[in-house]
Design a protein around this motif. Structure first.
Motif, short mmCIF file in Angstrom:
data_model
loop_
_atom_site.label_atom_id
_atom_site.label_comp_id
_atom_site.label_asym_id
_atom_site.label_seq_id
_atom_site.Cartn_x
_atom_site.Cartn_y
_atom_site.Cartn_z
N ALA A 252 25.41 -61.59 48.80
CA ALA A 252 26.12 -60.84 49.46
C ALA A 252 26.84 -61.23 50.69
CB ALA A 252 25.36 -59.33 49.68
N GLY A 253 25.81 -62.22 51.30
CA GLY A 253 26.33 -62.83 52.38
C GLY A 253 27.20 -63.84 52.25
N PHE A 254 27.13 -64.48 51.20
CA PHE A 254 28.23 -65.43 50.66
C PHE A 254 29.80 -64.73 50.45
CE2 PHE A 254 24.83 -68.33 48.59
CZ PHE A 254 24.37 -68.68 49.71
N VAL A 255 29.69 -63.66 49.73
CA VAL A 255 30.85 -63.07 49.53
C VAL A 255 31.79 -62.30 50.86
CG1 VAL A 255 31.90 -60.98 48.42
CG2 VAL A 255 30.06 -62.34 47.08
N TYR A 256 30.51 -61.80 51.85
CA TYR A 256 30.93 -61.35 53.09
C TYR A 256 31.71 -62.50 53.78
CZ TYR A 256 30.80 -60.20 57.73
OH TYR A 256 31.05 -60.08 59.11
N ALA A 257 31.03 -63.36 53.78
CA ALA A 257 31.73 -64.75 54.58
C ALA A 257 32.85 -65.10 53.84
CB ALA A 257 30.86 -65.91 54.49
N GLY A 258 32.99 -65.32 52.52
CA GLY A 258 34.38 -65.76 52.01
C GLY A 258 35.41 -64.80 52.43
N VAL A 259 35.07 -63.45 52.26
CA VAL A 259 36.10 -62.32 52.80
C VAL A 259 36.62 -62.47 54.16
CG1 VAL A 259 36.43 -59.90 52.63
CG2 VAL A 259 35.33 -60.71 50.70
N LYS A 260 35.59 -62.67 55.04
CA LYS A 260 35.99 -62.77 56.34
C LYS A 260 36.54 -64.06 56.62
CE LYS A 260 34.71 -61.57 60.53
NZ LYS A 260 34.89 -60.16 61.37
N ILE A 261 36.53 -65.05 55.86
CA ILE A 261 37.23 -66.33 56.12
C ILE A 261 38.84 -66.12 55.71
CG2 ILE A 261 37.63 -68.79 55.72
CD1 ILE A 261 34.41 -68.64 55.43
N ASP A 262 38.75 -65.54 54.62
CA ASP A 262 40.08 -65.54 53.99
C ASP A 262 40.93 -64.33 54.99
OD1 ASP A 262 39.49 -67.12 51.90
OD2 ASP A 262 39.05 -65.52 50.41
N GLY A 263 40.38 -63.44 55.45
CA GLY A 263 41.12 -62.56 56.22
C GLY A 263 41.44 -62.61 57.82
N ASN A 264 40.89 -63.78 58.16
CA ASN A 264 40.96 -64.14 59.92
C ASN A 264 41.39 -65.43 59.98
OD1 ASN A 264 40.39 -64.53 62.46
ND2 ASN A 264 38.84 -63.06 62.65
N TRP A 265 42.18 -65.67 60.76
CA TRP A 265 43.08 -67.08 60.77
C TRP A 265 41.90 -67.99 61.70
CZ3 TRP A 265 43.12 -68.76 65.87
CH2 TRP A 265 43.38 -67.92 66.94
#
Length: 511
Positions: free
Chosen positions: A364-377
């Motif tokens: 869950a932490g990995f997925v959260y980080a991936g989404v956060k990275i993809d959505g924030n420059w």
């Protein structure tokens, strides 16, 4: 000679071969499914971000002839040549765009997933290998470097193969297992120098366990490979990367656990909790292994932990005595045995429920980080492709002044046609001779201010935002020859504040 006992999973298989075949089949399908997920995560967004400085250097080298590429590698690159030797023909086939060149890393990153499974299975158990493979598939740190046109995923895949055959040789030190270990370890050494810490730990272990002529020959082959690279290593070690001094060693130490788990979220406040999080996770892993793992699982997990410690701690010791190259991406060989340790804790036979909860939390932490990275420059690579689009076609010979220094100059030279790249340095080189330009464009930071009154003969054309940059264009009504130094000084008058002596690119009119 020591021969280790097989895991409990293998022992069960001997009592119920039909059941074992069914379980292997299910496991095989699970590994295939996890690998497909890993491939999808790597290829789906592979072109979403621009090339950054290091990748731009690789793109430039891949566009040279093979001989010129090797010459550029020798002059510029601090790591061994294997990636460049493999990437050059790949680039001739698939091109040097984001998809073409990065796809090699994406394929290697995808291959790492089943390799991690096999390494975990050999060291600990099938379940441990499966958990480790799941982590490899969804971990944002590995996904990031699977989308980077550099050597890191080649290093990761070869490190995983090295750990796999090390584990096989540790259990059964046959000539075949030792030979394959030597092959993959040698290739890892030819990819990146930090592989030496993993390979050295494996070599010492095999020498102690096997104590035969074949193990001596295998380790001797590794020594020969490393010795052949000493001239290149010494030449570049005398000119360390200047950016290392930008961040203190204490900051980079805290970055490592956050980067390994959450990738570029180390740029966020999460950095402050990196070491604490690592300590808590370590305590949980030890508790699960001590309470729930069998003796064979403990031996395998302990050995994997020793390999990871060698990769993480030996370079740290060297940094403390003045040889400082400590950074998360260089330590990527240590991610493989760490994943096996975590997989072993999640798969501990007498703590499966707690292990499953830990695995879910980590994923869950990995997925959260991936989404956060993809959505924030803020957590992404700089958008130099967007800057080049904002600059548009060159209607006349123009100067482009980049306040972000060399980290801007190299990618912009890749994305802007008509910018010459000459000389051996890692940034585009231009002559100091005067050049006549009809346009002066400045790539500054958001918040930079255009001068309230422009000098005579200069007309403002346009301004565009490309987060976090601003691209301002100015026309020169009466062009006259100016040196790049003078053009940089003029730019500082037009858009402030600015870094002193910003690099100046000359772009000739597009055909």
């Amino acid at each position: 000679m020591l021969t280790q006992a097989r895991t409990g999973a293998a022992a069960v298989g001997r009592h119920d071969r039909g059941g074992a075949r069914r379980r292997i089949s299910v496991e095989a399908w699970l590994v295939v499914g996890v690998t497909i997920v890993g491939a999808a995560l790597r290829f789906a967004t592979i072109t979403h971000q621009s090339f950054w400085f290091d990748e731009a250097q690789a793109v430039h080298e891949m566009r040279l002839s093979f001989g010129a590429m090797l010459s550029a590698w020798s002059a510029n690159e601090p790591n061994p040549p294997l990636y460049f030797v493999l990437a050059w023909p790949w680039a001739q086939l698939f091109g040097t765009g984001e998809l073409g060149l990065r796809s090699l890393s994406a394929l290697l990153g995808t291959a790492t997933v089943p390799l991690v499974y096999l390494a975990g299975r050999e060291l600990v158990s099938r379940r441990a290998g499966l958990f480790a493979a799941i982590f490899a598939a969804v971990n944002p740190f590995l996904i990031w470097y699977s989308q980077e046109a550099r050597e890191y995923m080649l290093l990761t895949a070869l490190s995983a193969a090295s750990v796999l055959f090390f584990a096989r040789a540790w259990r059964a030190p046959s000539g075949r297992n030792l030979a394959w270990w030597a092959v993959f370890s040698g290739l890892a050494l030819l990819t990146q120098y930090f592989a030496a810490f993993l390979v050295a730990a494996e070599a010492l272990t095999l020498l102690y366990c096997a104590r035969n002529r074949v193990s001596l020959l295998a380790v001797g082959a590794m020594a020969v490979v490393e010795a052949a690279l000493i001239p290149h290593l010494v030449g570049h070690a005398s000119h360390p990367a200047g950016w290392i001094d930008t961040f203190s060693l204490s900051v980079r130490i805290r970055q490592v656990p956050v980067a390994f788990a959450l990738n570029t979220l180390y740029r966020s406040p999460a950095l402050a909790y990196g070491l604490l999080g690592a300590a808590v996770l370590t305590a949980v892993l030890i508790a699960l292994l001590v309470v729930g793992a069998g003796s064979a699982e403990l031996r395998g997990a302990g050995l994997a932990a020793a390999l990871a410690a060698a990769v993480l701690l030996i370079p740290l010791g060297l940094a403390l005595v003045g040889h400082d190259y400590y950074e998360a991406r260089a330590l990527i060989p240590g991610w493989i045995p760490l994943a096996v340790v975590v997989g072993a804790a999640c798969a501990a036979s007498r703590a499966r429920a707690a292990g499953a909860v830990l695995a879910l939390v980590l994923c869950a932490g990995f997925v959260y980080a991936g989404v956060k990275i993809d959505g924030n420059w803020l957590y992404q690579r700089p958008n130099w492709r967007g800057v080049a689009t904002a600059l548009g076609r060159a209607q006349t010979t123009r100067a482009i002044v980049a306040y972000d220094g060399q980290f801007a100059a190299a990618p912009l030279a890749i994305y802007l046609p008509g910018v010459p790249w000459t000389g051996p340095a890692q940034i585009p080189q231009i002559s100091a001779a005067p050049v006549t330009v009809g346009e002066l464009d400045i790539v500054g930071d958001q918040g930079d201010q255009v001068a309230p009154k422009l000098p005579a003969g200069i007309r403002f054309i346009s301004s565009r935002q490309v987060v976090p940059y601003v691209v301002d264009r100015f026309a020169l009504s009466h062009p006259s020859p100016m040196t790049p130094e003078a053009l940089g000084a003029l730019a500082i008058r037009l858009l402030t504040p600015a870094q002193p002596d910003p690099p100046v690119l000359i772009q000739y009119r597009s055909a």
